[in-house]
Write an enzyme that holds these catalytic residues in place. Structure first.
Site: not given
Ligand code: GRF
Length: 214
Positions: A23-25, A76, A102, A120, A152, A156, A185
């Site tokens: 979850g760093s993003n 799903r 997912r 991504h 969509d 990716d 990111e």
């Molecule tokens: C990131 O590199 C993101 O681009 C990819 O998965 C990774 C997730 O990292 N889709 P985090 O969980 O946000 O740290």
């Protein structure tokens, strides 16, 4: 996807963030909101994996954190419908996939048309799918980076909102490259979310075109 407009679609600026891992993003979005770079509210964080680090980060920030395992559903679509229901129950307007492992299926796409973002760790359309940084090293590219795009039905794919390049250096490994891309990111995602929420864009074919507010 043909013509669509982002104008005035996002009024409450309520986000739902979907995670599968650390979850760093998600944290980058929390931080951007906290320090005023991003005017938004994270209404809920949903993980499909129990114990995902993103759930703890959400709770630490006082954000509702929900785990909905993808296992055990008849299909799903049933799982995706359950996720969409949780998001809609909290009046989420924009869904941010942040390390969500997912593929968003039809029920989610229909519930949030042009309102799901993904991040991504490569310059799409190069290196979609898993291990994008390893793919970039193996291919020998000199530049990789990060892409934030609308989701969509394809993996990716979808109109690109923000891309940032990251040079690949000769002694990079997949891990060192991933670490440098991750820093980028964390800047790119809040910026892309802000751009989409501000709504001054339209979709023309594959292209997201800014209409004002550059
Ligand atoms: C990131 O590199 C993101 O681009 C990819 O998965 C990774 C997730 O990292 N889709 P985090 O969980 O946000 O740290």
């Amino acid at each position: 996807m043909s013509e669509a407009s982002g104008q005035a679609s996002f009024r409450s600026r309520r986000l739902g963030v979907l995670v599968s891992g650390r979850g760093s993003n998600l944290q980058a979005l929390i931080d951007a909101i906290g320090d005023g770079r991003l005017d938004a509210t994270i209404a809920v964080v949903i993980a499909n994996v129990e114990g995902a680090g993103g759930l703890d980060l959400a709770r630490a920030a006082g954000i509702e954190a929900v785990c909905i395992s993808h296992r055990g559903w008849p299909s799903r679509d049933d799982f995706d419908r359950a996720v969409a229901r949780e998001l809609q129950a909290r009046d989420v307007e924009l869904v941010c996939l942040a390390g969500y492992m997912r593929i968003a299926g039809a029920p989610l796409l229909e519930a949030f048309p042009n309102a799901i973002l993904n991040i991504h760790p490569a310059l799409l359309p190069s290196f979609p799918g898993l291990h994008a940084q390893r793919q970039a090293i193996a291919h020998g590219v000199k530049v990789s980076g990060v892409t934030v795009h609308l989701v969509d039905g394809e993996l990716d794919a979808g109109p690109i909102v923000v891309q940032r390049a990251v040079p690949v250096i000769d002694d990079d490994t997949a891990e060192t490259l991933a670490a440098r891309i991750l820093l980028e990111e964390h800047r790119a995602y809040p910026e892309a979310v802000r751009l989409v929420l501000d709504g001054n864009w339209r979709i023309d074919g594959r292209r997201l075109i800014r209409t004002a507010g550059r």
